[in-house]
Design an enzyme around this catalytic site. Structure first.
Site, mmCIF file in Angstrom:
data_model
loop_
_atom_site.group_PDB
_atom_site.id
_atom_site.type_symbol
_atom_site.label_atom_id
_atom_site.label_comp_id
_atom_site.label_asym_id
_atom_site.label_seq_id
_atom_site.Cartn_x
_atom_site.Cartn_y
_atom_site.Cartn_z
ATOM 1 N N TYR A 67 73.040 52.363 85.695
ATOM 2 C CA TYR A 67 73.682 52.003 86.968
ATOM 3 C C TYR A 67 73.008 50.783 87.605
ATOM 4 C CZ TYR A 67 76.942 55.763 86.598
ATOM 5 O OH TYR A 67 77.976 56.549 86.152
ATOM 6 N N ARG A 70 74.575 47.873 85.988
ATOM 7 C CA ARG A 70 75.935 47.662 86.530
ATOM 8 C C ARG A 70 75.866 47.069 87.933
ATOM 9 N NH1 ARG A 70 79.536 52.743 85.818
ATOM 10 N NH2 ARG A 70 80.987 51.387 86.912
ATOM 11 N N GLN A 102 89.922 53.818 91.855
ATOM 12 C CA GLN A 102 88.940 54.489 90.999
ATOM 13 C C GLN A 102 87.737 53.575 90.798
ATOM 14 O OE1 GLN A 102 91.262 56.530 87.522
ATOM 15 N NE2 GLN A 102 92.517 54.866 88.274
ATOM 16 N N HIS A 120 86.222 57.534 93.311
ATOM 17 C CA HIS A 120 85.147 57.790 92.344
ATOM 18 C C HIS A 120 83.782 57.359 92.860
ATOM 19 C CE1 HIS A 120 88.053 58.128 88.652
ATOM 20 N NE2 HIS A 120 88.120 59.155 89.475
ATOM 21 N N CYS A 149 63.870 61.055 97.134
ATOM 22 C CA CYS A 149 64.517 61.103 98.444
ATOM 23 C C CYS A 149 63.426 61.068 99.527
ATOM 24 C CB CYS A 149 65.323 62.397 98.543
ATOM 25 S SG CYS A 149 65.976 62.723 100.195
ATOM 26 N N GLY A 194 96.182 48.428 86.614
ATOM 27 C CA GLY A 194 94.919 48.265 85.885
ATOM 28 C C GLY A 194 94.217 49.566 85.572
ATOM 29 N N THR A 195 94.981 50.589 85.241
ATOM 30 C CA THR A 195 94.343 51.879 84.914
ATOM 31 C C THR A 195 94.969 52.488 83.672
ATOM 32 O OG1 THR A 195 93.846 54.107 85.714
ATOM 33 C CG2 THR A 195 95.809 53.064 86.655
HETATM 34 P P1 OAD Z 1 89.966 52.131 81.909
HETATM 35 O O1 OAD Z 1 88.888 51.280 81.354
HETATM 36 O O2 OAD Z 1 90.166 53.475 81.333
HETATM 37 O O3 OAD Z 1 91.363 51.368 81.815
HETATM 38 C C1 OAD Z 1 91.514 50.065 82.255
HETATM 39 C C2 OAD Z 1 92.933 49.631 81.936
HETATM 40 O O4 OAD Z 1 93.103 48.323 82.460
HETATM 41 C C3 OAD Z 1 93.255 49.570 80.454
HETATM 42 O O5 OAD Z 1 94.474 50.277 80.201
HETATM 43 C C4 OAD Z 1 93.436 48.071 80.159
HETATM 44 O O6 OAD Z 1 94.511 47.826 79.247
HETATM 45 C C5 OAD Z 1 93.807 47.544 81.527
HETATM 46 N N1 OAD Z 1 93.393 46.152 81.776
HETATM 47 C C6 OAD Z 1 92.328 45.461 81.350
HETATM 48 N N2 OAD Z 1 92.290 44.236 81.891
HETATM 49 C C7 OAD Z 1 93.372 44.141 82.691
HETATM 50 C C8 OAD Z 1 93.909 43.116 83.546
HETATM 51 N N3 OAD Z 1 93.311 41.926 83.691
HETATM 52 N N4 OAD Z 1 95.037 43.385 84.214
HETATM 53 C C9 OAD Z 1 95.690 44.578 84.070
HETATM 54 N N5 OAD Z 1 95.232 45.576 83.294
HETATM 55 C C10 OAD Z 1 94.083 45.366 82.615
HETATM 56 O O7 OAD Z 1 89.716 52.198 83.502
HETATM 57 P P2 OAD Z 1 90.221 53.283 84.535
HETATM 58 O O8 OAD Z 1 91.615 53.689 84.271
HETATM 59 O O9 OAD Z 1 89.884 52.751 85.872
HETATM 60 O O10 OAD Z 1 85.284 56.881 86.106
HETATM 61 O O11 OAD Z 1 89.269 54.494 84.207
HETATM 62 C C11 OAD Z 1 89.298 55.623 85.014
HETATM 63 C C12 OAD Z 1 87.894 56.167 85.189
HETATM 64 O O12 OAD Z 1 87.309 56.403 83.923
HETATM 65 C C13 OAD Z 1 86.938 55.204 85.866
HETATM 66 O O13 OAD Z 1 87.024 55.239 87.273
HETATM 67 C C14 OAD Z 1 85.608 55.684 85.392
HETATM 68 C C15 OAD Z 1 85.936 55.942 83.952
HETATM 69 O O14 OAD Z 1 85.149 56.851 83.308
HETATM 70 C C16 OAD Z 1 84.037 57.044 86.564
HETATM 71 O O15 OAD Z 1 83.106 56.309 86.316
HETATM 72 C C17 OAD Z 1 83.888 58.235 87.426
#
Ligand code: OAD
Length: 248
Positions: A67, A70, A102, A120, A149, A194-195
């Site tokens: 982290y 990141r 997220q 998240h 802490c 973007g998810t």
């Molecule tokens: P993902 O990494 O699972 O998915 C990201 C999506 O964005 C993918 O389907 C890509 O195809 C798409 N993508 C990439 N670049 C892009 C762009 N420039 N424009 C549009 N789309 C693009 O990410 P999340 O769906 O956010 O949780 O993942 C959900 C959760 O899983 C996250 O919040 C995280 C992870 O584990 C935690 O850390 C709690």
């Protein structure tokens, strides 16, 4: 599901409410790595080691190094036109707009989004793993193990929802309340951007929105796991598509 070749746009008039759900793809053009797909964080890192309570118990120093790196990576990143298009939409709609993200990178807030739920957690916030001290801003890198802490001496941890953990119920409640009140008031649009649609409960919001009569839109670089549950799909980069899709 609609075709992405002609740029369809959601109808957003002065009675429409919009719930937006964003994921890592929205921050990709700002330089933040996504989680899944080529080059995604979970391709080269184990999420059970780095993003679960069990992983933290087993090796807190490893989790904090992850982290911390990141945090350092995200510090130089700036919002992109996708984030800004959502700020513009919020300015037009006011309380008829809500953004559930997220993403933990804080870029929506940096861009100016105010009606925002970070479901998240937040990368630049830490909390105690044991006592009730409220979460607090923490931009530091902790490279030598979990810091203690100040109140009780237990380990501090990132304020992130890990695998196997529940989302803050007040966040989900705020989203459900927004959806039900918006559906009662007038037309409702649900837009996911973007998810990958792989992580719940976020990936299930499209179903709740549909049950309430929302028109559902997905903007993503690739087909999402839950993509068949959307009426409209625009394939592309959110930094390019959202300004066109949502512009006046
Ligand atoms: P993902 O990494 O699972 O998915 C990201 C999506 O964005 C993918 O389907 C890509 O195809 C798409 N993508 C990439 N670049 C892009 C762009 N420039 N424009 C549009 N789309 C693009 O990410 P999340 O769906 O956010 O949780 O993942 C959900 C959760 O899983 C996250 O919040 C995280 C992870 O584990 C935690 O850390 C709690």
């Amino acid at each position: 599901m609609g075709d992405s070749t002609l740029m369809e746009r959601p109808r957003i008039d002065d009675r429409t409410s919009v719930l937006v759900l964003t994921g890592a793809g929205v921050s990709a053009e700002s330089g933040i790595p996504t989680f899944r797909g080529a080059g995604g964080l979970w391709e080269s890192h184990s999420f059970t080691d780095l993003a679960s309570p069990e992983g933290f118990d087993a090796d807190p120093a490893l989790v904090w190094r992850f982290y911390s790196s990141r945090r350092e990576g995200a510090k130089g990143c700036r919002p992109n036109p996708g984030h800004l298009a959502l700020v513009e939409l919020e300015r037009r709609l006011g309380d008829r707009f809500l953004l559930a993200t997220q993403n933990v990178d804080g870029l929506h807030r940096d861009a100016g989004s105010e009606r925002l739920v970070e479901i998240h957690g937040n990368l630049f916030t830490s909390r105690c793993s044991s006592c009730s001290r409220p979460p607090f801003e923490d931009r530091a890198s902790h490279l030598h193990g979990a810091p203690p802490c100040e109140r009780c001496g237990a380990r501090l941890r990132p304020h992130i929802v890990w695998f196997g953990e529940m989302l803050d119920p007040s966040h989900l409640e705020r989203i459900h309340r927004f959806l039900t009140e918006a559906a009662r008031r007038g037309p409702l649009v649900f837009l996911a951007a973007g998810t990958s649609g792989a992580v719940y409960p976020a990936a299930g919001l499209v179903d709740e929105a549909r049950q309430l009569g929302a028109c559902t839109w997905l903007v993503n670089a690739d087909p999402a796991d839950n993509g068949h549950r959307f009426e409209h799909f625009t394939q592309g980069r959110t930094g390019e598509v959202l300004p066109d899709l949502l512009g006046p």
